[in-house]
Design an enzyme around this catalytic site. Structure first.
Site, PDB file in Angstrom:
ATOM      1  N   THR A 134       3.630 -24.657  19.192  1.00 51.70           N
ATOM      2  CA  THR A 134       4.662 -25.411  19.136  1.00 51.70           C
ATOM      3  C   THR A 134       4.366 -26.314  17.994  1.00 51.70           C
ATOM      4  O   THR A 134       2.872 -26.675  17.199  1.00 51.70           O
ATOM      5  CB  THR A 134       4.882 -25.723  20.281  1.00 51.70           C
ATOM      6  N   ASP A 135       5.539 -26.988  17.262  1.00 47.29           N
ATOM      7  CA  ASP A 135       4.952 -27.483  15.571  1.00 47.29           C
ATOM      8  C   ASP A 135       6.098 -28.904  16.526  1.00 47.29           C
ATOM      9  O   ASP A 135       6.262 -29.530  14.890  1.00 47.29           O
ATOM     10  CB  ASP A 135       5.856 -26.957  14.821  1.00 47.29           C
ATOM     11  N   HIS A 136       6.123 -29.134  17.221  1.00 51.44           N
ATOM     12  CA  HIS A 136       7.626 -30.121  17.493  1.00 51.44           C
ATOM     13  C   HIS A 136       6.440 -31.788  17.898  1.00 51.44           C
ATOM     14  O   HIS A 136       6.037 -32.028  19.196  1.00 51.44           O
ATOM     15  CB  HIS A 136       7.711 -30.305  18.996  1.00 51.44           C
ATOM     16  N   PHE A 137       5.702 -31.595  17.424  1.00 53.07           N
ATOM     17  CA  PHE A 137       5.284 -33.239  17.177  1.00 53.07           C
ATOM     18  C   PHE A 137       6.008 -34.846  17.595  1.00 53.07           C
ATOM     19  O   PHE A 137       7.123 -34.585  16.220  1.00 53.07           O
ATOM     20  CB  PHE A 137       4.128 -33.575  15.940  1.00 53.07           C
ATOM     21  N   ASN A 150       4.784 -33.522  24.517  1.00 53.57           N
ATOM     22  CA  ASN A 150       5.538 -32.805  24.023  1.00 53.57           C
ATOM     23  C   ASN A 150       5.038 -31.713  25.345  1.00 53.57           C
ATOM     24  O   ASN A 150       4.560 -31.673  25.903  1.00 53.57           O
ATOM     25  CB  ASN A 150       5.484 -31.423  23.103  1.00 53.57           C
TER      26      ASN A 150
END
Length: 146
Positions: A73-76, A114
């Site tokens: 994921t790149d949901h930082f 996350n």
């Protein structure tokens, strides 16, 4: 998943056009992150095969994918943690900054990390809660909402 070697900080080298430091994200994926990703890929493959897919093209996860972010994921987010006292948190349960009472922080910044699922619904709920706090703030003429 959170670990002591995955964090966000201000980059000591790179800045924006105003000279402010940019956000730097450092990730060190653990064995359980790679195992969880492999499991997800294998489960997805089984599902699409049962659905009758003619072609199933899956990504392979090598043991040396530590710095290959395409599988993760790149949901930082995070950094303005929500809590019940200013000594241990940045915002209260209305997403109101403890140190700047007229600022309400809406978004994923008040999450500790996350959860590996899309956070949209929770962020929406936090926005409703922040709106309740803003209404109280305006009705009471300012101050920390409780």
């Amino acid at each position: 998943m959170p670990n002591k070697n995955s964090y966000m900080d201000l980059d000591p080298t790179y800045t924006d056009y105003l000279g402010n430091p940019l956000l730097r994200v450092t990730c060190e994926y653990q064995d359980y992150d790679i195992s969880r990703t492999r499991h997800g890929i294998n489960t997805s493959k089984k599902i699409v095969e049962k659905m009758g897919a003619d072609i199933v093209d899956v990504d392979e996860i090598d043991d040396d994918t530590q710095f290959d972010h395409k599988f993760y994921t790149d949901h930082f987010f995070g950094g303005a943690i929500m809590g019940d006292k200013p000594e241990t948190s940045a915002v209260n349960t209305y997403s109101q900054m403890w140190d700047m009472e007229n600022l309400f922080v809406v978004g994923g910044s008040s999450f500790p990390h996350n959860s590996n699922y899309n956070p949209t619904v929770t962020i929406g709920a936090f926005a409703y809660r922040a709106t309740e706090g803003m209404i109280q703030y305006l009705k009471n003429g300012g101050g920390i909402v409780s």
